[in-house]
Design a protein around this motif. Structure first.
Motif, PDB file in Angstrom:
ATOM      1  N   PHE A  58       0.705  -0.891  -0.075  1.00  0.00           N
ATOM      2  CA  PHE A  58       0.347  -0.398  -0.026  1.00  0.00           C
ATOM      3  C   PHE A  58       0.630   1.375   0.632  1.00  0.00           C
ATOM      4  CE2 PHE A  58      -3.199  -3.048   2.076  1.00  0.00           C
ATOM      5  CZ  PHE A  58      -4.178  -2.535   1.371  1.00  0.00           C
ATOM      6  N   LYS A  59       2.522   1.237   0.335  1.00  0.00           N
ATOM      7  CA  LYS A  59       2.788   2.116   0.349  1.00  0.00           C
ATOM      8  C   LYS A  59       2.648   3.063  -1.477  1.00  0.00           C
ATOM      9  CE  LYS A  59       7.462   1.677   0.008  1.00  0.00           C
ATOM     10  NZ  LYS A  59       8.462   1.653   0.857  1.00  0.00           N
ATOM     11  N   ASP A  60       2.882   2.594  -2.422  1.00  0.00           N
ATOM     12  CA  ASP A  60       2.858   3.511  -3.275  1.00  0.00           C
ATOM     13  C   ASP A  60       1.331   3.721  -3.796  1.00  0.00           C
ATOM     14  OD1 ASP A  60       5.512   4.617  -2.777  1.00  0.00           O
ATOM     15  OD2 ASP A  60       6.342   3.111  -3.828  1.00  0.00           O
ATOM     16  N   SER A  61       0.344   2.898  -3.409  1.00  0.00           N
ATOM     17  CA  SER A  61      -0.572   2.046  -4.371  1.00  0.00           C
ATOM     18  C   SER A  61      -1.264   3.548  -4.376  1.00  0.00           C
ATOM     19  CB  SER A  61      -1.307   1.599  -3.302  1.00  0.00           C
ATOM     20  OG  SER A  61      -3.275   1.132  -3.545  1.00  0.00           O
ATOM     21  N   ASP A  62      -2.522   3.380  -5.171  1.00  0.00           N
ATOM     22  CA  ASP A  62      -3.586   5.180  -4.915  1.00  0.00           C
ATOM     23  C   ASP A  62      -4.452   4.568  -4.170  1.00  0.00           C
ATOM     24  OD1 ASP A  62      -2.126   5.248  -7.907  1.00  0.00           O
ATOM     25  OD2 ASP A  62      -3.271   4.451  -9.329  1.00  0.00           O
ATOM     26  N   PHE A  63      -4.763   3.581  -4.032  1.00  0.00           N
ATOM     27  CA  PHE A  63      -5.311   3.618  -3.238  1.00  0.00           C
ATOM     28  C   PHE A  63      -4.681   4.262  -1.310  1.00  0.00           C
ATOM     29  CE2 PHE A  63      -8.281   1.123   0.412  1.00  0.00           C
ATOM     30  CZ  PHE A  63      -9.252   1.081  -0.350  1.00  0.00           C
ATOM     31  N   ASN A  64      -3.954   4.101  -1.704  1.00  0.00           N
ATOM     32  CA  ASN A  64      -2.952   5.142   0.039  1.00  0.00           C
ATOM     33  C   ASN A  64      -3.615   6.545  -0.789  1.00  0.00           C
ATOM     34  OD1 ASN A  64      -1.678   5.764   1.988  1.00  0.00           O
ATOM     35  ND2 ASN A  64       0.142   5.129   1.535  1.00  0.00           N
ATOM     36  N   ASN A  65      -4.295   6.926  -0.101  1.00  0.00           N
ATOM     37  CA  ASN A  65      -4.477   8.655   0.260  1.00  0.00           C
ATOM     38  C   ASN A  65      -5.039   9.466   1.087  1.00  0.00           C
ATOM     39  OD1 ASN A  65      -7.417   8.754   0.044  1.00  0.00           O
ATOM     40  ND2 ASN A  65      -6.826   7.883  -2.654  1.00  0.00           N
ATOM     41  N   LYS A  66      -4.938  10.610   1.493  1.00  0.00           N
ATOM     42  CA  LYS A  66      -5.115  11.346   2.513  1.00  0.00           C
ATOM     43  C   LYS A  66      -6.894  10.851   2.926  1.00  0.00           C
ATOM     44  CE  LYS A  66      -5.211  15.449   5.310  1.00  0.00           C
ATOM     45  NZ  LYS A  66      -4.499  15.767   5.448  1.00  0.00           N
ATOM     46  N   ARG A  67      -7.423  10.813   2.116  1.00  0.00           N
ATOM     47  CA  ARG A  67      -9.425  10.642   1.916  1.00  0.00           C
ATOM     48  C   ARG A  67      -9.369   9.277   2.867  1.00  0.00           C
ATOM     49  NH1 ARG A  67     -12.897   8.772  -1.139  1.00  0.00           N
ATOM     50  NH2 ARG A  67     -14.888   8.771  -0.399  1.00  0.00           N
ATOM     51  N   ASN A  68      -9.121   8.399   2.196  1.00  0.00           N
ATOM     52  CA  ASN A  68      -8.919   7.056   2.288  1.00  0.00           C
ATOM     53  C   ASN A  68      -8.382   6.566   3.521  1.00  0.00           C
ATOM     54  OD1 ASN A  68     -10.814   5.885   0.312  1.00  0.00           O
ATOM     55  ND2 ASN A  68      -8.605   5.434  -1.034  1.00  0.00           N
ATOM     56  N   ARG A  69      -7.239   6.993   4.652  1.00  0.00           N
ATOM     57  CA  ARG A  69      -6.725   7.165   5.633  1.00  0.00           C
ATOM     58  C   ARG A  69      -7.398   7.910   6.337  1.00  0.00           C
ATOM     59  NH1 ARG A  69      -1.709   8.386   2.821  1.00  0.00           N
ATOM     60  NH2 ARG A  69      -1.520  10.687   3.210  1.00  0.00           N
TER      61      ARG A  69
END
Length: 163
Positions: free
Chosen positions: A124-135
């Motif tokens: 998940f470090k460089d994934s598109d899913f890892n963004n501020k909104r999802n965190r």
């Protein structure tokens, strides 16, 4: 004499529906496991980026935060069951003690076993899913898991301060 088997059309349609249901459930289960892994990644990433002290490994801190969150959800389930069934105090204590072991066992199987913690981080470090909104959503879920049991405890007539 030859016997030719011609499948019943309704049976074929039933099998197709069964297979499509199976595929649908598999996709949902895989999606749910991915969300659990991202939930763990959110805490793990937080402690990696903001390592306050090096006395405890990152996976331990993330496991503790996520375990408390799952325990809090199970505690909420306990109060809901108690509300509808009215079981005794002793059985509630046994359920809560068991839920502690189940929550950390769940985390061990899905996030820690065989070095999965580092693999989840790398996934998940460089994934598109890892963004501020999802965190932010993951942290909001974490906050809600602690607020729901507090509200239920305050609303419970036997343990309420306002009774």
């Amino acid at each position: 004499m030859f016997i030719i088997f011609i499948p019943n059309q309704s049976n074929v349609i039933g099998n197709e529906l069964l297979w499509s249901l199976k595929e649908f459930l598999q996709e949902r289960i895989i999606g749910f496991i991915m969300l659990i892994r991202f939930y763990y990644f959110t805490f793990y990433n937080h402690f990696v980026k903001r390592s306050f002290r090096n006395d405890a490994p990152y996976w331990f801190r993330a496991t503790l935060v996520m375990g408390l969150s799952i325990f809090s959800l199970l505690l909420t389930l306990t109060w809901i069951i108690k509300f509808f069934s009215g079981y005794s105090y002793q059985s509630r204590l046994i359920y809560e003690a068991t839920s502690i072991f189940l929550s950390f066992g769940f985390i061990y199987v899905f996030c820690l076993k065989d070095g999965k913690s580092e693999r989840i981080y790398n996934e998940f470090k460089d994934s598109d899913f890892n963004n501020k909104r999802n965190r932010s959503i993951a942290w909001l879920v974490w906050l809600i898991t602690f607020l729901i049991p507090v509200v239920l405890i305050l609303l419970d007539k036997k343990t309420s301060l306002f009774h």
